[in-house]
Design a protein around this motif. Structure first.
Motif, mmCIF file in Angstrom:
data_model
loop_
_atom_site.group_PDB
_atom_site.id
_atom_site.type_symbol
_atom_site.label_atom_id
_atom_site.label_comp_id
_atom_site.label_asym_id
_atom_site.label_seq_id
_atom_site.Cartn_x
_atom_site.Cartn_y
_atom_site.Cartn_z
ATOM 1 N N PRO A 466 10.933 17.843 -4.017
ATOM 2 C CA PRO A 466 9.994 18.765 -3.352
ATOM 3 C C PRO A 466 10.413 19.055 -1.916
ATOM 4 N N ARG A 467 11.233 20.078 -1.760
ATOM 5 C CA ARG A 467 11.675 20.514 -0.441
ATOM 6 C C ARG A 467 11.499 22.028 -0.355
ATOM 7 N N TYR A 468 10.813 22.481 0.700
ATOM 8 C CA TYR A 468 10.492 23.900 0.827
ATOM 9 C C TYR A 468 10.859 24.417 2.216
ATOM 10 N N THR A 469 11.160 25.719 2.262
ATOM 11 C CA THR A 469 11.402 26.424 3.510
ATOM 12 C C THR A 469 10.204 27.321 3.800
ATOM 13 N N ILE A 470 9.764 27.368 5.049
ATOM 14 C CA ILE A 470 8.676 28.254 5.475
ATOM 15 C C ILE A 470 9.305 29.452 6.179
ATOM 16 N N LEU A 471 9.005 30.648 5.677
ATOM 17 C CA LEU A 471 9.571 31.883 6.206
ATOM 18 C C LEU A 471 8.495 32.725 6.881
ATOM 19 N N ASN A 472 8.909 33.522 7.858
ATOM 20 C CA ASN A 472 8.012 34.430 8.574
ATOM 21 C C ASN A 472 8.698 35.799 8.672
ATOM 22 N N TYR A 473 7.986 36.843 8.215
ATOM 23 C CA TYR A 473 8.570 38.192 8.223
ATOM 24 C C TYR A 473 8.271 38.846 9.566
ATOM 25 N N GLN A 474 9.330 39.146 10.309
ATOM 26 C CA GLN A 474 9.178 39.605 11.686
ATOM 27 C C GLN A 474 9.922 40.910 11.926
ATOM 28 N N ARG A 475 9.424 41.651 12.910
ATOM 29 C CA ARG A 475 10.096 42.861 13.378
ATOM 30 C C ARG A 475 10.828 42.535 14.672
ATOM 31 N N SER A 476 12.082 42.848 14.691
ATOM 32 C CA SER A 476 12.889 42.572 15.886
ATOM 33 C C SER A 476 12.733 43.698 16.892
ATOM 34 N N THR A 477 13.322 43.540 18.039
ATOM 35 C CA THR A 477 13.182 44.513 19.126
ATOM 36 C C THR A 477 13.807 45.862 18.785
ATOM 37 N N ASN A 478 14.788 45.878 17.867
ATOM 38 C CA ASN A 478 15.410 47.153 17.496
ATOM 39 C C ASN A 478 14.692 47.844 16.346
ATOM 40 N N GLY A 479 13.564 47.265 15.916
ATOM 41 C CA GLY A 479 12.755 47.895 14.884
ATOM 42 C C GLY A 479 13.052 47.460 13.477
ATOM 43 N N SER A 480 14.043 46.647 13.258
ATOM 44 C CA SER A 480 14.367 46.167 11.915
ATOM 45 C C SER A 480 13.501 44.961 11.556
ATOM 46 N N TYR A 481 13.372 44.720 10.258
ATOM 47 C CA TYR A 481 12.536 43.635 9.753
ATOM 48 C C TYR A 481 13.395 42.603 9.037
ATOM 49 N N HIS A 482 13.099 41.341 9.280
ATOM 50 C CA HIS A 482 13.869 40.267 8.668
ATOM 51 C C HIS A 482 12.968 39.052 8.446
ATOM 52 N N TRP A 483 13.331 38.251 7.428
ATOM 53 C CA TRP A 483 12.695 36.953 7.226
ATOM 54 C C TRP A 483 13.389 35.925 8.109
ATOM 55 N N HIS A 484 12.583 35.100 8.772
ATOM 56 C CA HIS A 484 13.122 34.064 9.644
ATOM 57 C C HIS A 484 12.596 32.704 9.187
#
Length: 876
Positions: A466-484
């Protein structure tokens, strides 16, 4: 590139042909992957799945190639692959699984119980014999498909390893004894999601789940665990991807929006349902209103198709805004080392290995008649390959496929070492036949290093770590979106789990850090309060304090503490009320002790006087032996104070119960014997030279013992039938006394029944001996002693019974015994001590033998009293 050979075979078990990949080897691993989506209508299969279908298959082929090139795992033994397409369709997957079953039947026919043979007498082979060597099947991704396949493979004891099915029901060893998976159980994922909710104090949350095995099990698990995390899911919504249209999804979103304080929505659904929920939120302009928390299926599958489209596709900013700030939980994953290069090295010639690769190639490059970048016949080697530059991104669960292959390979290697011996190369005869039941035991205990160099082993012999990663969907300063990646949730070897969040990296919308909204129905109740739920919405209510003697049971109920307990300050449990004893520093206890000490000193003084002056007439007339017995009883009465007020234990309880009645019995037994002796002597004053019987000191001591023996017998039987023990008494809800059993219900009064009888008997003899000579006549002293003692007990018993304080009861009992002993000293001994010490002139035989003025024993010339008394040896 793998040096593999392909055998594309057509199967006519159904009306249409079925492709499968056959990589030859000494030992074969079966595979079942959703190469295509589930079809619509009568078609079992739909469009090809590039990420969820082709990538897992290629990951398996890549892992098998690595193992075949590794001299440390199965040296000289080659692993093969037989892989089918399940089309993410349970019924179609069962048809494909039958191929493995038929091979298994042929294997059993050859190595166990032959039941079939060819016309030439040889044993039949299924499709050339490769299927006979399948020892395990890697299947499947979807939990609904996996469950169907597991039920079928169970009947033939064939091991099955899933790389993505997470539903909790698959962990049941009773239902699925041959099932394994390299991903963790969804119960752990539910814990991780609830930990996030608790971390941000989101207690009023909505839940959307799909009408599938995966969604329903996830919903039930979350609901069962929610209360322990102080989370309440209000009006959970179920969606059905097959039956729901856009309007149905809109209704779900509108219903959640009506819950004024709900700002967080947990989504536990597969890819298709998740996408449609997001589309509904976008259509209703409510996507930015909610904080979305997604499960592993949501976070791993739709990042490419929904959020990160390939460069050749047009980005839809509205879709991306919907999920901005969302949180997702996915099994901790790592890229498979070298897999990207492996994929990039593949061209159309790989169709000889993967029969679906040409279809994938056309879909990936968007090949059509107007875009002849790639043609089937004359393939241009300079054509763009599959790579990150052209939009390829490794699937996050590819390493789970790698772990599944390595789990089987390492289990086979351990079996190989046991059967063929360490240092052997190539297949030995003992490895030609491998039963599934044998391999299962090795799989359950296999250990190896995973892609992240962490030790892998099956938890409880079934589930992945049982090992999990916690992700957060964010908008960067250039307007693109990525999971972090913003945290992780892991379980340690000791079974404890821990959530780690880097809150400095978490963002909700824009660039604001930790700007998440609140999602509560109300302000939380104080720790000592409970929430009374409302009828219309059980997640909401009002706070109420528990009663003064109640504690909290969960968040919504108060219960009374058991008797002898009271709630702790936090109202979370009950703690024992501290035991109370007689406070030796209290005025009451000090009075009892002081009285006992004074009494002991006075008794010792009286005893010393009687001992020093035992030959004087007045002491002799008092009956020295009986006086000593009486003084011993008096002395014991004073000593009982220390046993009564001491902290109770079994010994002091036995002494108290036995002693309080025995002391009184001993005193009044001596008085009864004494008065009876005098009565018998002076009622037999005649000229007869024969003295009364049983008047000697020895006889008197024996009579005293006989009179005392009933009390001894009563106490002995009482202690035998009901042994002395310490109990707790609760006179009020907040008082707890540690006392001797029976002390609070007056059963100790049983010991006084016999002494009271002796008191009346003694009074009777005192009246009968009232006319004896002055030195022998103690009637008035005995009568006064008895009357005073009775008055003391008449006052003591009501006070004892009416008192609610066991401490006061103990002190009163001790004082009563001491006062009774003081009365005996004052009335029976001090007058004689006064004469001995202060009036020695009265301590003569003549005065002691002088008659009372009302005495009927008048002396005559022939029968003088002195002579009679001397004859009777009353002076001892």
């Amino acid at each position: 590139m793998l040096a593999l050979s392909l055998l594309i075979v057509t199967s006519f078990s159904t009306a249409e042909a079925s492709l499968f990949a056959n990589v030859t080897g000494d030992i074969i691993l079966g595979g079942l992957f959703p190469i295509h989506r589930k079809g619509s209508g009568s078609k079992p299969c739909g469009k090809i799945q590039m990420e969820d279908g082709i990538q897992p298959l290629e990951a398996m082929l890549y892992a098998v190639g690595q193992i075949n090139g590794n001299p440390d795992i199965l040296p000289g033994v080659r692993l093969g692959v037989l892989a089918y397409d399940s089309c993410d369709n349970p019924s179609y997957a069962l048809e494909q699984t039958l191929n493995f079953v038929k091979g298994f039947i042929a294997h059993v026919n050859e190595h166990h119980k032959p039941e079939f043979q060819c016309t030439d007498g040889s044993l039949p082979k299924y499709r050339g014999g490769d299927f006979d060597r399948v020892v395990a099947v890697l299947a499947e991704q979807s939990s609904s498909v996996t469950i169907q396949v597991a039920a079928l493979l169970r009947m033939f004891a064939m091991p099955q390893i899933s790389y993505m099915s997470t539903t909790p029901s698959l962990s049941s060893r009773d239902r699925y004894p041959h099932f394994f998976r390299t991903v963790p159980n969804d119960v752990n994922q539910a814990h991780a999601m609830l930990e996030i909710l608790r971390e941000y104090r989101w207690t009023y949350v909505s839940l959307i789940y799909s009408n599938t095995e995966y969604g329903v099990n996830g919903y039930e698990t979350l609901l069962s665990l929610a209360s322990s995390y102080k989370v309440c899911f209000t009006s959970p919504q179920r969606v059905d991807k097959d039956a729901f249209g856009p309007q149905d999804y809109d209704k779900v979103i509108n219903f959640i929006r009506k819950k004024t304080n709900v700002r967080v929505v947990v989504l536990f659904a597969e890819k298709v349902s998740s996408l449609r929920v997001m589309d509904a939120a976008r259509r209703l302009k409510l996507g930015s209103y909610f904080v979305w928390i997604g499960s592993d299926a949501w976070s791993t599958n739709n990042r490419r198709d929904f959020l990160n489209p390939q460069p050749s596709r047009r980005k839809d900013p509205d879709k991306q805004v919907v999920l901005e700030g969302a949180l997702a939980v996915q099994p901790l994953s790592h890229n498979v080392f070298g897999f990207d290069e492996y994929i990039g090295s593949l061209g159309l010639e790989h169709e000889a290995v993967d029969p679906w690769f040409r279809e994938f190639w056309h879909e990936y490059h968007k090949c059509d008649d107007t875009n002849p970048t790639v043609v089937d016949e004359d393939y241009d080697e300079s054509a763009p390959r599959v790579s990150q530059e052209t939009g390829f991104k490794q699937n996050k669960f590819a390493h789970f496929v790698r772990d599944a292959v390595y789990a089987v390979a390492n289990a086979l290697h351990n079996l190989y070492v046991d059967r063929c011996g360490r240092g052997h190369r190539g297949m030995c005869q003992a490895m030609r036949h491998i039963d599934g039941s044998t391999l299962i035991g090795y799989l359950a205990n296999v250990t190896f290093k995973d892609e992240a160099n962490n030790m892998f082993r099956f938890i409880n012999g079934t589930d992945g770590p049982p090992r999990y990663t916690i992700l957060n969907y964010q908008r960067s300063t250039n307007g693109s979106y990525h999971w972090h990646v913003v945290g992780n949730y892991t379980q340690k070897e000791d079974g404890t789990s821990k959530l780690v969040l880097n809150k400095e990296k978490l963002k909700y919308r824009g660039t604001e850090v930790n700007g998440f909204p609140s999602s509560r129905c109300q302000e939380p109740c104080k720790p000592t309060q409970i929430m009374i739920r409302e009828k219309l919405d059980t997640c909401c209510g009002h706070c109420r304090n528990c009663g003064i003697y109640q504690y909290k049971v969960g968040e919504h109920t108060c219960e009374d503490c058991p008797r002898g307990f009271r709630p702790t300050k936090d109202k979370l449990k009950c703690s024992p009320i501290p035991e109370e004893f007689v406070d030796l520093t209290s005025p009451w206890a000090l009075s009892a002790v002081a009285a006992a000490v004074v009494g002991i000193l006075l008794t010792s003084f009286a005893l010393s006087v009687f001992w020093l002056y035992q030959t004087t007439p007045i002491i002799k007339a008092a009956g020295r032996e009986l006086s000593y017995v009486l003084l011993f009883g008096t002395f014991s009465s004073f000593l009982m104070t220390f046993a009564i007020i001491r902290q109770p234990d079994s010994e002091t309880c036995a002494i108290t119960r036995f002693g309080i009645g025995l002391c009184c019995t001993l005193c009044y037994a001596a008085l009864v014997t004494k008065t009876n002796r005098i009565y018998r002597i002076f009622n037999n004053v005649t000229n007869s030279p024969r003295k009364p019987r049983f008047t000697s000191p020895e006889s008197q001591l024996l009579i005293t013992f006989l009179i005392t023996s009933p009390e001894l017998a009563i106490n002995a039987i009482w202690l035998k039938k009901a042994p002395a023990e310490v109990v707790n008494s609760y006179p009020t809800r907040d008082r707890n006394y540690k006392i001797c059993k029976g002390f609070d219900d007056s059963s100790y009064m049983i010991g006084f029944i016999y002494p009271i009888f002796l008191t009346f008997l003694c009074s009777l003899y005192a009246v009968k001996t009232r006319k004896c000579p002055e030195g022998f006549n103690e009637a008035r002293y005995i009568a006064f002693t008895n009357y005073t003692t009775m008055l003391l007990w008449m006052a003591f018993v009501p006070l004892y019974l009416s008192s609610t304080s066991n401490a006061i009861r103990a002190v009163m009992l001790a004082l009563s015994l001491s006062l009774g002993a003081f009365v005996q000293l004052a009335c029976l001994f001090f007058p004689k001590i006064y004469i001995v010490l202060r009036k020695p002139e009265k301590n003569t035989k003549q005065l002691v033998m002088s008659t009372h003025r009302n005495s009927s024993y008048l002396p005559t010339s022939t029968t003088p009293i002195v002579a009679t008394v001397e004859k009777s040896k009353i002076e001892c």
